[in-house]
Design a protein around this motif. Structure first.
Motif, PDB file in Angstrom:
ATOM      1  N   ALA A 225     -30.097   0.605 -15.734  1.00 34.51           N
ATOM      2  CA  ALA A 225     -30.543   0.205 -17.169  1.00 34.51           C
ATOM      3  C   ALA A 225     -29.268  -0.331 -18.102  1.00 34.51           C
ATOM      4  O   ALA A 225     -29.254  -1.238 -18.868  1.00 34.51           O
ATOM      5  N   TRP A 226     -28.258   0.421 -17.730  1.00 40.66           N
ATOM      6  CA  TRP A 226     -26.892  -0.063 -18.637  1.00 40.66           C
ATOM      7  C   TRP A 226     -26.570  -1.447 -18.064  1.00 40.66           C
ATOM      8  O   TRP A 226     -25.914  -2.211 -18.975  1.00 40.66           O
ATOM      9  N   ASP A 227     -26.537  -1.719 -16.790  1.00 42.12           N
ATOM     10  CA  ASP A 227     -26.049  -2.969 -16.384  1.00 42.12           C
ATOM     11  C   ASP A 227     -26.768  -3.890 -17.199  1.00 42.12           C
ATOM     12  O   ASP A 227     -26.540  -5.127 -17.417  1.00 42.12           O
ATOM     13  N   PHE A 228     -28.112  -3.694 -17.052  1.00 37.80           N
ATOM     14  CA  PHE A 228     -29.076  -4.748 -17.886  1.00 37.80           C
ATOM     15  C   PHE A 228     -28.601  -4.980 -19.351  1.00 37.80           C
ATOM     16  O   PHE A 228     -28.580  -6.039 -19.822  1.00 37.80           O
ATOM     17  N   TRP A 229     -28.336  -3.820 -20.018  1.00 36.65           N
ATOM     18  CA  TRP A 229     -28.041  -3.792 -21.249  1.00 36.65           C
ATOM     19  C   TRP A 229     -26.591  -4.472 -21.581  1.00 36.65           C
ATOM     20  O   TRP A 229     -26.568  -5.456 -22.511  1.00 36.65           O
ATOM     21  N   ALA A 230     -25.784  -4.170 -20.724  1.00 43.61           N
ATOM     22  CA  ALA A 230     -24.498  -4.867 -20.893  1.00 43.61           C
ATOM     23  C   ALA A 230     -24.599  -6.517 -20.589  1.00 43.61           C
ATOM     24  O   ALA A 230     -23.776  -7.021 -21.345  1.00 43.61           O
ATOM     25  N   ALA A 231     -25.391  -6.817 -19.820  1.00 44.10           N
ATOM     26  CA  ALA A 231     -25.771  -8.103 -19.623  1.00 44.10           C
ATOM     27  C   ALA A 231     -26.485  -8.892 -20.783  1.00 44.10           C
ATOM     28  O   ALA A 231     -26.318  -9.880 -21.050  1.00 44.10           O
ATOM     29  N   ASN A 232     -27.315  -8.236 -21.424  1.00 42.65           N
ATOM     30  CA  ASN A 232     -28.460  -8.786 -22.563  1.00 42.65           C
ATOM     31  C   ASN A 232     -28.209  -8.308 -23.743  1.00 42.65           C
ATOM     32  O   ASN A 232     -28.874  -8.751 -24.663  1.00 42.65           O
ATOM     33  N   HIS A 233     -27.715  -7.069 -23.846  1.00 36.30           N
ATOM     34  CA  HIS A 233     -27.655  -6.227 -25.274  1.00 36.30           C
ATOM     35  C   HIS A 233     -28.999  -6.101 -25.618  1.00 36.30           C
ATOM     36  O   HIS A 233     -29.013  -5.719 -26.759  1.00 36.30           O
ATOM     37  N   TRP A 234     -29.748  -5.736 -24.842  1.00 33.67           N
ATOM     38  CA  TRP A 234     -31.281  -4.879 -25.193  1.00 33.67           C
ATOM     39  C   TRP A 234     -31.503  -4.563 -23.706  1.00 33.67           C
ATOM     40  O   TRP A 234     -30.914  -4.868 -22.582  1.00 33.67           O
TER      41      TRP A 234
END
Length: 235
Positions: A225-234
């Motif tokens: 989930a953090w990998d996705f957040w870091a790439a998209n900021h949500w």
């Protein structure tokens, strides 16, 4: 006739060949001078060699063909042996690569199975631990983080913490004035927390339970989930 007049014939030396049909055992070669007669006891011993010049002309082509055929057969045998060796080496290499790939796949599958088991245990533990914390009128950031450490797998905690820090700064009462997103994870609508417990508005443990379950179900783990957040900021 005088023996001193005996002259030996010089054989024309072509190439000597071995043939099952053309090679004969020659005991001796007798040279005769022009106009002389050789006596049986005047023979001179020579090596037992059959020369191409000594073979009748009609058989020379057969002898040469047999020799070339033998050479071709020998070359074919050598080529077959080399091809067989290359094929065996290629087979060994392919077998080794297949075994390595299968080992890597097995290790990957075992790792994934272990991760799923840990996540399942974490989800079970969080469901139990969410209600094990004493209810308080308010909680400090340190207390909320201590709850999270007990509910989130150790290897996933930093990723989990990264998301909470960015979303709410660990404020379990944080509200987005424009959207109404609420709590540690800025759930929208805020009522989503209710699936983890009725006290979601005032109990950070309930919010942590919901957030962990959300990350696991949607992304597979807090770190994913953090990998996705870091790439998209949500997320």
């Amino acid at each position: 006739m005088l023996e001193g007049n005996r002259v030996s014939r010089i054989s024309v030396r072509g190439f000597a060949v071995a043939s099952a049909t053309a090679v004969t055992a020659v005991g001796s070669v007798v040279g005769v001078a022009s106009g002389s007669t050789a006596q049986p006891n005047d023979t001179e011993a020579t090596a037992d060699v059959t020369l191409l010049a000594d073979i009748p002309a009609g058989e020379q082509a057969q002898v040469q063909t047999a020799s070339l055929t033998q050479q071709a057969d020998a070359q074919a045998i050598a080529a077959d042996a080399s091809a067989k060796k290359d094929a065996e080496e290629a087979a060994r290499k392919a077998a080794a690569e297949t075994a390595f790939a299968k080992k890597a796949e097995a290790e990957k599958a075992a790792k994934e199975a272990k991760e799923r088991e840990e996540l399942a245990k974490a989800a079970s533990r969080s469901a139990r631990d969410a209600s094990s914390f004493p209810v308080q009128s308010s909680y400090t950031v340190a207390q909320i983080q201590a709850m999270a450490r007990q509910m989130v797998p150790a290897g996933q905690f930093q990723c989990f913490s990264n998301i909470v820090s960015h979303e709410s700064g660990w404020n379990y009462r944080a509200v987005n004035a424009s959207s109404g997103a609420y709590g540690l994870f800025q759930a929208l609508p805020a009522g989503k927390y209710a699936s983890a417990g009725a006290d979601w508005q005032t109990n950070p443990a309930t919010q942590i339970k919901w957030g962990l379950n959300y990350m696991n179900s949607r992304y597979g783990s807090p770190c994913a989930a953090w990998d996705f957040w870091a790439a998209n900021h949500w997320y």
